[in-house]
Scaffold this active site. Structure first.
Site, PDB file in Angstrom:
ATOM      1  N   HIS A   1     -52.246 -61.051  53.836  1.00 32.72           N
ATOM      2  CA  HIS A   1     -53.404 -61.306  54.709  1.00 32.72           C
ATOM      3  C   HIS A   1     -54.519 -60.302  54.426  1.00 32.72           C
ATOM      4  O   HIS A   1     -54.592 -59.244  55.052  1.00 32.72           O
ATOM      5  CB  HIS A   1     -52.960 -61.205  56.178  1.00 32.72           C
ATOM      6  CG  HIS A   1     -54.002 -61.668  57.143  1.00 32.72           C
ATOM      7  ND1 HIS A   1     -53.692 -62.102  58.415  1.00 32.72           N
ATOM      8  CD2 HIS A   1     -55.348 -61.751  57.052  1.00 32.72           C
ATOM      9  CE1 HIS A   1     -54.807 -62.443  59.049  1.00 32.72           C
ATOM     10  NE2 HIS A   1     -55.826 -62.216  58.242  1.00 32.72           N
TER      11      HIS A   1
ATOM     12  N   HIS B   1     -58.925 -59.966  53.154  1.00 29.75           N
ATOM     13  CA  HIS B   1     -60.221 -60.621  52.922  1.00 29.75           C
ATOM     14  C   HIS B   1     -60.933 -59.855  51.813  1.00 29.75           C
ATOM     15  O   HIS B   1     -61.349 -58.714  52.036  1.00 29.75           O
ATOM     16  CB  HIS B   1     -61.075 -60.576  54.192  1.00 29.75           C
ATOM     17  CG  HIS B   1     -60.454 -61.288  55.360  1.00 29.75           C
ATOM     18  ND1 HIS B   1     -60.716 -62.595  55.654  1.00 29.75           N
ATOM     19  CD2 HIS B   1     -59.568 -60.862  56.302  1.00 29.75           C
ATOM     20  CE1 HIS B   1     -60.033 -62.962  56.739  1.00 29.75           C
ATOM     21  NE2 HIS B   1     -59.325 -61.921  57.154  1.00 29.75           N
TER      22      HIS B   1
ATOM     23  N   ARG C   1     -63.611 -61.229  50.289  1.00 31.32           N
ATOM     24  CA  ARG C   1     -65.028 -61.614  50.475  1.00 31.32           C
ATOM     25  C   ARG C   1     -65.705 -62.193  49.240  1.00 31.32           C
ATOM     26  O   ARG C   1     -66.926 -62.170  49.156  1.00 31.32           O
ATOM     27  CB  ARG C   1     -65.844 -60.383  50.919  1.00 31.32           C
ATOM     28  CG  ARG C   1     -65.300 -59.611  52.105  1.00 31.32           C
ATOM     29  CD  ARG C   1     -65.252 -60.435  53.345  1.00 31.32           C
ATOM     30  NE  ARG C   1     -65.025 -59.606  54.552  1.00 31.32           N
ATOM     31  CZ  ARG C   1     -64.512 -60.088  55.671  1.00 31.32           C
ATOM     32  NH1 ARG C   1     -64.162 -61.363  55.766  1.00 31.32           N
ATOM     33  NH2 ARG C   1     -64.349 -59.303  56.705  1.00 31.32           N
TER      34      ARG C   1
ATOM     35  N   ASN D   1     -61.945 -67.550  54.201  1.00 38.14           N
ATOM     36  CA  ASN D   1     -63.287 -67.548  54.821  1.00 38.14           C
ATOM     37  C   ASN D   1     -64.332 -66.852  53.936  1.00 38.14           C
ATOM     38  O   ASN D   1     -64.993 -65.906  54.338  1.00 38.14           O
ATOM     39  CB  ASN D   1     -63.254 -66.945  56.235  1.00 38.14           C
ATOM     40  CG  ASN D   1     -62.751 -65.513  56.277  1.00 38.14           C
ATOM     41  OD1 ASN D   1     -62.167 -65.019  55.315  1.00 38.14           O
ATOM     42  ND2 ASN D   1     -62.975 -64.832  57.396  1.00 38.14           N
TER      43      ASN D   1
ATOM     44  N   ASP E   1     -57.882 -68.782  58.748  1.00 35.46           N
ATOM     45  CA  ASP E   1     -57.903 -67.466  59.399  1.00 35.46           C
ATOM     46  C   ASP E   1     -59.318 -66.996  59.709  1.00 35.46           C
ATOM     47  O   ASP E   1     -60.222 -67.128  58.884  1.00 35.46           O
ATOM     48  CB  ASP E   1     -57.232 -66.410  58.525  1.00 35.46           C
ATOM     49  CG  ASP E   1     -57.368 -65.035  59.167  1.00 35.46           C
ATOM     50  OD1 ASP E   1     -56.938 -64.881  60.306  1.00 35.46           O
ATOM     51  OD2 ASP E   1     -57.976 -64.140  58.539  1.00 35.46           O
TER      52      ASP E   1
ATOM     53  N   HIS F   1     -51.496 -61.954  62.841  1.00 39.54           N
ATOM     54  CA  HIS F   1     -51.922 -60.754  63.596  1.00 39.54           C
ATOM     55  C   HIS F   1     -51.667 -60.832  65.100  1.00 39.54           C
ATOM     56  O   HIS F   1     -52.572 -60.822  65.911  1.00 39.54           O
ATOM     57  CB  HIS F   1     -53.377 -60.386  63.311  1.00 39.54           C
ATOM     58  CG  HIS F   1     -54.352 -61.531  63.189  1.00 39.54           C
ATOM     59  ND1 HIS F   1     -54.359 -62.609  64.033  1.00 39.54           N
ATOM     60  CD2 HIS F   1     -55.369 -61.720  62.311  1.00 39.54           C
ATOM     61  CE1 HIS F   1     -55.336 -63.430  63.677  1.00 39.54           C
ATOM     62  NE2 HIS F   1     -55.959 -62.910  62.636  1.00 39.54           N
TER      63      HIS F   1
ATOM     64  N   ASN G   1     -60.541 -59.125  65.832  1.00 39.32           N
ATOM     65  CA  ASN G   1     -60.013 -60.365  66.422  1.00 39.32           C
ATOM     66  C   ASN G   1     -58.638 -60.667  65.837  1.00 39.32           C
ATOM     67  O   ASN G   1     -58.548 -60.789  64.614  1.00 39.32           O
ATOM     68  CB  ASN G   1     -60.902 -61.564  66.098  1.00 39.32           C
ATOM     69  CG  ASN G   1     -62.339 -61.366  66.504  1.00 39.32           C
ATOM     70  OD1 ASN G   1     -62.654 -60.514  67.327  1.00 39.32           O
ATOM     71  ND2 ASN G   1     -63.218 -62.158  65.919  1.00 39.32           N
TER      72      ASN G   1
ATOM     73  N   ASP H   1     -54.599 -57.576  57.373  1.00 30.26           N
ATOM     74  CA  ASP H   1     -55.856 -58.231  57.776  1.00 30.26           C
ATOM     75  C   ASP H   1     -57.047 -57.357  57.337  1.00 30.26           C
ATOM     76  O   ASP H   1     -58.016 -57.193  58.079  1.00 30.26           O
ATOM     77  CB  ASP H   1     -55.905 -58.489  59.285  1.00 30.26           C
ATOM     78  CG  ASP H   1     -57.085 -59.369  59.684  1.00 30.26           C
ATOM     79  OD1 ASP H   1     -57.727 -59.955  58.791  1.00 30.26           O
ATOM     80  OD2 ASP H   1     -57.368 -59.460  60.889  1.00 30.26           O
TER      81      ASP H   1
ATOM     82  N   HIS I   1     -66.378 -54.795  56.295  1.00 21.71           N
ATOM     83  CA  HIS I   1     -67.756 -55.087  56.716  1.00 21.71           C
ATOM     84  C   HIS I   1     -68.607 -53.879  56.330  1.00 21.71           C
ATOM     85  O   HIS I   1     -68.105 -52.753  56.277  1.00 21.71           O
ATOM     86  CB  HIS I   1     -67.828 -55.324  58.226  1.00 21.71           C
ATOM     87  CG  HIS I   1     -67.118 -56.569  58.669  1.00 21.71           C
ATOM     88  ND1 HIS I   1     -67.547 -57.835  58.333  1.00 21.71           N
ATOM     89  CD2 HIS I   1     -65.984 -56.751  59.407  1.00 21.71           C
ATOM     90  CE1 HIS I   1     -66.725 -58.736  58.853  1.00 21.71           C
ATOM     91  NE2 HIS I   1     -65.758 -58.112  59.504  1.00 21.71           N
TER      92      HIS I   1
HETATM   93  O1  DOR Z   1     -61.439 -59.332  63.136  1.00 23.20           O
HETATM   94  C1  DOR Z   1     -61.281 -60.172  62.280  1.00 23.20           C
HETATM   95  N1  DOR Z   1     -62.055 -60.214  61.180  1.00 23.20           N
HETATM   96  N2  DOR Z   1     -60.290 -61.050  62.422  1.00 23.20           N
HETATM   97  C2  DOR Z   1     -60.143 -62.085  61.575  1.00 23.20           C
HETATM   98  O2  DOR Z   1     -59.189 -62.830  61.737  1.00 23.20           O
HETATM   99  C3  DOR Z   1     -61.130 -62.320  60.495  1.00 23.20           C
HETATM  100  C4  DOR Z   1     -61.712 -61.051  60.079  1.00 23.20           C
HETATM  101  C5  DOR Z   1     -62.899 -61.181  59.144  1.00 23.20           C
HETATM  102  O3  DOR Z   1     -62.892 -62.068  58.293  1.00 23.20           O
HETATM  103  O4  DOR Z   1     -63.792 -60.344  59.250  1.00 23.20           O
END
Ligand code: DOR
Length: 422
Positions: free
Chosen positions: A60, A62, A64, A94, A151, A231, A277, A304, A308
């Protein structure tokens, strides 16, 4: 040949935990223990005092890429993973465009082939992650999708999800689910409770998670699909997964280091860096997660890892995006908060970070058995260190900066090559 000499080898797949040398050649594990004749070209790494485990697997993350590469890309994500001891990861869908079409999967696979670790990709369950129309599972599976997930976004339409699970069961791949019913959430990212009230934040209540998880475990039971409840943050969600597992549903419980390490008060200290989240909840929830890890209900630890930018996280907590990076602190958080207090043995922790996620996603990883790919993590289980504001990730949104942790990655070996040295 590469020889990892004198370490404590831990292989949860076989239950082996003992001192042994590891012999690596042709990108594979040749032999654990015993001796072999060495030649002048062989490289010996002295790993005495260190633990030698299968390369960690994180199902799990990201990365990006494509679309948000100012936060992370496949190569920086892979570097962060290697620094955290990970040799296989599964990226979430995503991205932009979303990983809902074979062309995007192809782009990712081509880039991933040049990364220093194994980067796999999950495909979206619904087109554009909009929750309205299913993607073409068979075509995406053929294009390399490791699993299916929206997700970041819950799937509200139960009938659509049931169809998705039937299709996934037919193809023999897992569906991973983000469980937060948006109709119950005033503003996501902070637990609805004492802290959200203090901040006049709104917040996401535990019910938004366990009610949706209950619905979806029911669908999993009916369809026989293999499902990951991602999560997990709330005590009652652990109960739901435990209950349905006992009833025969193929449901797996995933937990992140932030959820088993922190409580909602962290938001008062770290602000937007602690916004995630589903949110970090109460001590009662945290202890229930640990109990779930202990009794096996939570069989997968995943980060997860959600990078950012500085600018995004510098906004007011109400306007900042949710999520935190996690690859470079995950193993140490597990050792510090699960192994040292005696909740799990080191072998049990590693089981949830190697063989369990590898089996679920059918990855060629997660074991040190003879002939297996030579993906290995070497770490000092006793070394203390402070998390600095300096990461291999492109982003630095970690609420753990400044924390003192135990357990430090020393070498990450992927395909027989040393890809990180700490
Ligand atoms: O806090 C989160 N950010 N939860 C998620 O499930 C997605 C993730 C994101 O893609 O930033």
């Amino acid at each position: 040949m590469l020889i990892l000499k004198g370490g404590r080898v831990l292989d949860p797949a076989s239950g082996f935990d003992g001192k042994a040398d590891v012999f690596i050649g042709d990108g594979k594990i040749l032999q654990i223990g015993g001796t072999r004749e060495l030649s002048g070209t062989d490289e010996v790494l002295n790993v005495e005092g260190f633990a030698v485990a299968p390369g960690l697997v994180d199902t799990h993350v990201h990365f990006r890429d494509p679309g948000f590469t100012y936060k992370e890309d496949i190569y920086t994500g892979a570097s962060a993973a290697a620094a955290g001891g990970f040799t296989s990861v599964v990226c979430m869908a995503n991205t932009s465009p979303a990983a809902d079409n074979p062309e995007t999967l192809q782009y990712i696979a081509e880039k991933a082939a040049k990364a220093k670790i194994h980067v796999y990709q999950a495909a979206a369950v619904t087109k554009g992650l909009k929750g309205r129309e299913l993607t073409d599972f068979a075509a995406l599976r053929k294009a390399g999708a490791a699993g299916f997930t929206d997700d970041g976004i819950p799937i509200c339409d139960a009938a659509l999800l049931e169809e998705a699970m039937m299709e996934a069961a037919r193809l023999g791949v897992p569906v991973s689910l983000h469980e937060e019913d948006p109709s119950m959430i005033a503003r996501p990212g902070v637990n609805r409770g004492r802290v959200s009230a203090l901040l006049d934040y709104g917040g996401a209540p535990a019910e938004s998670e366990y009610t949706l998880a209950e619905r979806d475990c029911g669908i999993a039971l009916r369809t026989r699909a293999e499902v990951v409840i991602q999560h997990i943050s709330a005590a009652r969600t652990v109960d739901v997964v435990r209950d349905y597992w006992h009833r025969g549903a193929k449901v797996h419980g995933e937990v992140t280091p932030q959820h088993f390490s922190l409580t909602e008060e962290i938001v008062l200290q770290k602000g937007s860096l602690a916004r995630v989240n589903p949110p970090i909840r109460t001590q009662e929830d945290r202890l229930a997660l640990i109990e779930g890890l202990r009794d096996g209900t939570l069989d997968i630890i995943a980060t997860d890892h959600a990078p950012h930018s500085r600018e995004e996280k510098a906004r007011d907590i109400k306007d900042a995006p949710s999520g935190m990076i996690g690859l470079e602190t995950s193993l140490a958080l597990g050792i510090t908060n699960l192994v040292l207090p005696g909740h799990l043995t080191l072998l049990e922790l590693l089981e949830k970070m190697t063989v369990n996620p590898a089996r679920l996603y059918r990855l060629p990883a997660g074991t040190l058995s003879q002939g297996a790919p030579a993906d290995v993590t070497v770490f000092d289980p006793d070394e203390e260190w402070t998390v600095e504001d300096r990461f291999y990730s492109k982003s630095n949104n970690s609420p753990f900066i400044g924390q003192r942790l135990t357990g430090k990655v020393k070498y990450t070996v992927c395909g027989g090559r040393v890809v990180y040295e700490g």
